[in-house]
Design a protein around this motif. Sequence first.
Motif, PDB file in Angstrom:
ATOM      1  N   PRO A  40      31.224  47.696  31.247  1.00  0.00           N
ATOM      2  CA  PRO A  40      31.604  48.946  31.627  1.00  0.00           C
ATOM      3  C   PRO A  40      32.354  49.168  33.103  1.00  0.00           C
ATOM      4  CG  PRO A  40      29.454  48.998  30.637  1.00  0.00           C
ATOM      5  CD  PRO A  40      29.701  47.641  30.884  1.00  0.00           C
ATOM      6  N   TYR A  41      32.387  47.962  33.818  1.00  0.00           N
ATOM      7  CA  TYR A  41      32.715  48.061  35.220  1.00  0.00           C
ATOM      8  C   TYR A  41      34.053  47.177  35.128  1.00  0.00           C
ATOM      9  CZ  TYR A  41      28.334  50.053  35.545  1.00  0.00           C
ATOM     10  OH  TYR A  41      26.989  50.945  35.358  1.00  0.00           O
ATOM     11  N   SER A  42      34.444  46.731  34.293  1.00  0.00           N
ATOM     12  CA  SER A  42      35.617  46.122  34.169  1.00  0.00           C
ATOM     13  C   SER A  42      36.966  46.485  34.500  1.00  0.00           C
ATOM     14  CB  SER A  42      35.901  45.073  32.752  1.00  0.00           C
ATOM     15  OG  SER A  42      34.798  44.316  32.710  1.00  0.00           O
ATOM     16  N   ARG A  43      36.979  47.763  34.335  1.00  0.00           N
ATOM     17  CA  ARG A  43      38.332  48.744  34.784  1.00  0.00           C
ATOM     18  C   ARG A  43      39.176  48.118  33.847  1.00  0.00           C
ATOM     19  NH1 ARG A  43      38.068  48.382  41.153  1.00  0.00           N
ATOM     20  NH2 ARG A  43      37.129  46.347  40.760  1.00  0.00           N
ATOM     21  N   ARG A  44      40.419  47.634  34.505  1.00  0.00           N
ATOM     22  CA  ARG A  44      41.815  47.198  33.783  1.00  0.00           C
ATOM     23  C   ARG A  44      41.675  45.703  33.367  1.00  0.00           C
ATOM     24  NH1 ARG A  44      43.127  50.969  37.035  1.00  0.00           N
ATOM     25  NH2 ARG A  44      43.866  49.183  38.637  1.00  0.00           N
ATOM     26  N   ALA A  45      40.587  44.901  33.802  1.00  0.00           N
ATOM     27  CA  ALA A  45      40.497  43.575  33.622  1.00  0.00           C
ATOM     28  C   ALA A  45      39.898  43.127  32.299  1.00  0.00           C
ATOM     29  CB  ALA A  45      39.522  42.889  34.797  1.00  0.00           C
ATOM     30  N   ASP A  46      39.622  41.702  32.222  1.00  0.00           N
ATOM     31  CA  ASP A  46      39.192  41.130  31.087  1.00  0.00           C
ATOM     32  C   ASP A  46      37.812  40.864  30.912  1.00  0.00           C
ATOM     33  OD1 ASP A  46      39.381  39.075  32.233  1.00  0.00           O
ATOM     34  OD2 ASP A  46      41.467  38.281  31.232  1.00  0.00           O
ATOM     35  N   GLY A  47      37.268  40.768  32.288  1.00  0.00           N
ATOM     36  CA  GLY A  47      35.674  40.331  32.267  1.00  0.00           C
ATOM     37  C   GLY A  47      35.545  38.655  32.327  1.00  0.00           C
ATOM     38  N   ARG A  48      36.657  37.832  32.274  1.00  0.00           N
ATOM     39  CA  ARG A  48      36.840  36.528  32.029  1.00  0.00           C
ATOM     40  C   ARG A  48      37.261  35.905  33.586  1.00  0.00           C
ATOM     41  NH1 ARG A  48      33.555  35.140  28.071  1.00  0.00           N
ATOM     42  NH2 ARG A  48      34.327  36.161  26.106  1.00  0.00           N
ATOM     43  N   ALA A  49      36.862  34.694  33.642  1.00  0.00           N
ATOM     44  CA  ALA A  49      37.233  34.141  34.926  1.00  0.00           C
ATOM     45  C   ALA A  49      37.776  32.540  34.251  1.00  0.00           C
ATOM     46  CB  ALA A  49      35.961  33.668  35.592  1.00  0.00           C
ATOM     47  N   VAL A  50      38.698  32.250  35.361  1.00  0.00           N
ATOM     48  CA  VAL A  50      39.326  31.004  34.872  1.00  0.00           C
ATOM     49  C   VAL A  50      38.847  29.594  35.540  1.00  0.00           C
ATOM     50  CG1 VAL A  50      41.616  32.105  34.873  1.00  0.00           C
ATOM     51  CG2 VAL A  50      40.867  31.136  36.903  1.00  0.00           C
ATOM     52  N   LEU A  51      39.196  28.498  34.993  1.00  0.00           N
ATOM     53  CA  LEU A  51      38.592  27.203  35.323  1.00  0.00           C
ATOM     54  C   LEU A  51      38.562  27.101  36.855  1.00  0.00           C
ATOM     55  CD1 LEU A  51      36.909  24.519  34.864  1.00  0.00           C
ATOM     56  CD2 LEU A  51      39.149  23.504  34.486  1.00  0.00           C
ATOM     57  N   ARG A  52      39.675  27.467  37.537  1.00  0.00           N
ATOM     58  CA  ARG A  52      40.047  27.283  38.822  1.00  0.00           C
ATOM     59  C   ARG A  52      39.109  27.635  39.791  1.00  0.00           C
ATOM     60  NH1 ARG A  52      42.986  31.479  41.123  1.00  0.00           N
ATOM     61  NH2 ARG A  52      44.032  31.819  38.880  1.00  0.00           N
ATOM     62  N   SER A  53      39.301  29.106  39.354  1.00  0.00           N
ATOM     63  CA  SER A  53      37.939  29.973  40.284  1.00  0.00           C
ATOM     64  C   SER A  53      36.635  29.574  40.093  1.00  0.00           C
ATOM     65  CB  SER A  53      38.328  31.467  40.160  1.00  0.00           C
ATOM     66  OG  SER A  53      37.999  31.952  38.914  1.00  0.00           O
TER      67      SER A  53
END
Length: 518
Positions: free
Chosen positions: A131-144
């Motif tokens: 519920p706190y993802s705002r406009r993002a997708d909640g995912r993370a990339v391998l890099r980070s």
Amino acid sequence: MEPLSSKTYKKEFVSHFAGDDSGTLTPRQTPGMFYSKAKPTPVAKPSLLAWSDELAHMLGIAKPTDQQDIDILGGNHVTESMYPYAACYAGHQFGNWAGQLGDGRAITLGEWEAPDGKTWELQLKGAGLTPYSRRADGRAVLRSSVREYLMSEAMHYLGVPTTRALSLVSTGEPVLRDMFYNGNAAYEPGAIVMRVAPSFLRFGNFEMLNARKEIDNLRQLVDWTINRYYPHITGDNKVIDWFKEVVDRTARLMVEWMRVGFVHGVMNTDNMSILGLAIDYGPYSFVDDYDPDFTPNTTDLPGRRYAFGKQPSVGYWNLGALAGALLPLADKDQLVATLETFKDVYWTEYYGMMGRKLGLDQVSQIDRDLISQFEKVLAEIKPDMTIFYQLLIDLPLAVDSEEEVAAYFKQALYNDLTAEQKTILYTLISHYLDRLNTNTIKRSDSQDMMRKANPRFVLRNYLLHQAIEGLEKGDDTLFVKLQAAMKEPYTTKFDEFFQTRPDWASAKAGCSMLSCSS
């Protein structure tokens, strides 16, 4: 050792506080709620890339041997005793009030009781929408995720108070990211890190409740935090006594960052642990060429609010924000007076730390002047911080000329010294050697002290970048080697990495400057 899938998890936090139990992941404000239930979103093909054996042994967690446990690490399986949730908190970002933030892609699965009786929160980062993802997708990339996994563990082995990382899992799904927010979005491999800490409570949890005037909730959270994590603090003045300990822990954390040359990059109040731990590894870096104004975060330009040399003052500022949140529960004058103790604690601890880095038997006022001289000269000549202090350990006790000193430190230099720079370096080293000759401890004992205070290996951004590039191509050679090197940062065992940042990395994206994109 117990598998992740068979453990009965505790859920003290969600049992004690009000939360939104609906499980709805639609972004929204959640007034009155400390958290919201948030089940991880399954991924295509979770695969274990890294596992911290030492941390797992301490926690009593068996390394995954079947897909069910790997599915837990990838967010594809939640056991019956788990209660996955995202915490609600607020924060000041780059000095500005940002309102409600919360765990936008971090989901706490539950609390694991270790064999010693201590309880640890297990949290997935990159496990999908909350519920706190705002406009993002909640995912993370391998890099980070590689950066977070490695640095969480590296800081532990450096002796810096930190959250930990148990595992790194690839998701088998691409994630769209605009690395520098410049319109050049691209798909990158997705990944999830399992983070571990006694608590992920931040200054922002308390700021949120005060901002919403939820004073009863604020009091409840403060009392619970003290009882659970600071049980030695009791009495009528316990809020002030607790705040004092948070001030002390934060000051000491800043000293440790300065000791090893770590730059967090995004010291917002929502990234400040209430336990005094380094938390949320995003656009961080170690200092290569010594520069107090260095920031690795493109978002921090041009103001450089979170630059290397400004971190202690930002820690103090953030504690001021926490003090403001506690105003309904404690006397303002006492809060202010307690906040002001930060400076004495920091400088006392800082000079003590610098004394150990320099191998001094004690630190007098004259020695403080010498330390200030070191800071000024290093900022002028900009040697590699890690290599410079390593060379200092075996410095000959007599030097005859400016050329001799410049030649001795050449391995740490990124540029040839000017005549003026040679002079100031020679003057500094001459003063330092005069001071060493007054030491009341043996030279060998002084050197041992320096070796324990000065890391020889740090996870430089260019090494991380190379390891990430290798993993993206299916080659984990460097990634595996860095995992071994980070466990022995004070030895010479991995001297293949004992070198200055290469020229090619000075301006390469992901090596010199990073963003908050992850």
